[in-house]
Design a protein around this motif. Structure first.
Motif, PDB file in Angstrom:
ATOM      1  N   ILE A 178       0.842  -1.202   0.000  1.00  0.00           N
ATOM      2  CA  ILE A 178       0.000   0.000   0.000  1.00  0.00           C
ATOM      3  C   ILE A 178       0.873   1.247   0.000  1.00  0.00           C
ATOM      4  O   ILE A 178       0.621   2.197  -0.741  1.00  0.00           O
ATOM      5  CB  ILE A 178      -0.957  -0.021   1.206  1.00  0.00           C
ATOM      6  CG1 ILE A 178      -1.956  -1.171   1.049  1.00  0.00           C
ATOM      7  CG2 ILE A 178      -1.667   1.316   1.365  1.00  0.00           C
ATOM      8  CD1 ILE A 178      -2.680  -1.551   2.332  1.00  0.00           C
TER       9      ILE A 178
ATOM     10  N   TYR B 299      -5.209  -2.626  -4.794  1.00  0.00           N
ATOM     11  CA  TYR B 299      -5.495  -1.562  -3.836  1.00  0.00           C
ATOM     12  C   TYR B 299      -5.979  -0.322  -4.566  1.00  0.00           C
ATOM     13  O   TYR B 299      -5.400   0.082  -5.558  1.00  0.00           O
ATOM     14  CB  TYR B 299      -4.232  -1.170  -3.055  1.00  0.00           C
ATOM     15  CG  TYR B 299      -3.568  -2.325  -2.381  1.00  0.00           C
ATOM     16  CD1 TYR B 299      -4.140  -2.910  -1.257  1.00  0.00           C
ATOM     17  CD2 TYR B 299      -2.389  -2.850  -2.854  1.00  0.00           C
ATOM     18  CE1 TYR B 299      -3.540  -3.982  -0.636  1.00  0.00           C
ATOM     19  CE2 TYR B 299      -1.771  -3.916  -2.233  1.00  0.00           C
ATOM     20  CZ  TYR B 299      -2.351  -4.477  -1.125  1.00  0.00           C
ATOM     21  OH  TYR B 299      -1.763  -5.534  -0.511  1.00  0.00           O
TER      22      TYR B 299
ATOM     23  N   VAL C 268      -6.522   3.426  -3.318  1.00  0.00           N
ATOM     24  CA  VAL C 268      -6.352   4.324  -2.187  1.00  0.00           C
ATOM     25  C   VAL C 268      -7.281   5.516  -2.374  1.00  0.00           C
ATOM     26  O   VAL C 268      -7.215   6.217  -3.380  1.00  0.00           O
ATOM     27  CB  VAL C 268      -4.886   4.794  -2.065  1.00  0.00           C
ATOM     28  CG1 VAL C 268      -4.729   5.749  -0.903  1.00  0.00           C
ATOM     29  CG2 VAL C 268      -3.955   3.594  -1.912  1.00  0.00           C
TER      30      VAL C 268
ATOM     31  N   LEU D 181      -8.044   2.774   2.557  1.00  0.00           N
ATOM     32  CA  LEU D 181      -8.407   1.724   1.616  1.00  0.00           C
ATOM     33  C   LEU D 181      -9.831   1.259   1.851  1.00  0.00           C
ATOM     34  O   LEU D 181     -10.476   0.769   0.942  1.00  0.00           O
ATOM     35  CB  LEU D 181      -7.478   0.524   1.777  1.00  0.00           C
ATOM     36  CG  LEU D 181      -6.257   0.549   0.880  1.00  0.00           C
ATOM     37  CD1 LEU D 181      -5.333   1.653   1.224  1.00  0.00           C
ATOM     38  CD2 LEU D 181      -5.598  -0.760   0.875  1.00  0.00           C
TER      39      LEU D 181
END
Length: 135
Positions: free
Chosen positions: A40, A97, A99, A114
Motif C-alpha cells: 500500500i 489496492y 487508495v 483503503l
C-alpha cells in the motif's frame, strides 16, 4: 515487543513528530498485514510523486512515519511476496489496492484510506469535521 511494522517506519522521522499525526496520513485497518502495508505504501508513493512522508495510523493509533527516503533505502519494496522476483506480476498500477484520498477544507490534512464505511465518513483528526473526497 517491537511492532511488526517497525522496519517500514523511519525512526528519525518518528522522533521528530513524537507520535502526533501530521498533515499526510495513511489510515490502515488494524488487521492489515505488514506485506499489505508495504504494498500500500508503494502504491501511495508511486501515485503521489511529491509526497515524501506519511504518518501511519493503524486502527486509531499512530504507529509512526514512513518516509520515501527510508523505503528507498530498503529497496522501495521492503517486503517481497512469493512470485515478486519471477516476473509473475504485471507492470502498471495495482489492481489490488485503490487508495481513497480525503482532505480537510480547514487545515489541508490529507487522509488516505483503503476501506470506507459509508455510515462513518472520515473526519479530520484535528476536529474540523468531515473530510472532502479528492478525485
Amino acid at each position: 515487543m517491537p511492532s511488526p511494522y517497525e522496519h517500514l517506519l523511519d525512526r528519525r522521522a518518528r522522533q521528530e513528530t513524537a507520535g502526533t499525526a501530521g498533515d499526510d496520513i495513511l489510515h490502515l485497518m488494524p488487521d492489515t498485514t505488514v506485506t499489505d502495508a508495504a504494498r500500500i505504501l508503494e502504491t501511495v508513493y508511486r501515485a503521489e510523486p511529491a509526497l515524501d512522508r506519511v504518518d501511519i495510523v493503524l486502527g486509531n493509533t499512530t504507529i509512526g512515519v514512513a518516509t520515501r527516503d527510508h523505503l528507498n533505502r530498503l529497496g522501495l519494496t521492503p517486503v517481497r511476496a512469493l512470485g515478486d522476483g519471477d516476473a509473475a506480476t504485471l507492470p502498471g498500477e495495482s489492481t489490488r489496492y485503490v487508495v481513497l484520498r480525503f482532505r480537510c477544507t480547514t487545515c489541508s490534512t490529507t487522509v488516505r484510506r483503503l476501506h470506507l464505511d459509508p455510515r462513518e465518513p472520515p473526519a479530520c483528526p484535528r476536529g474540523h469535521g468531515e473530510l472532502e473526497r479528492l478525485g
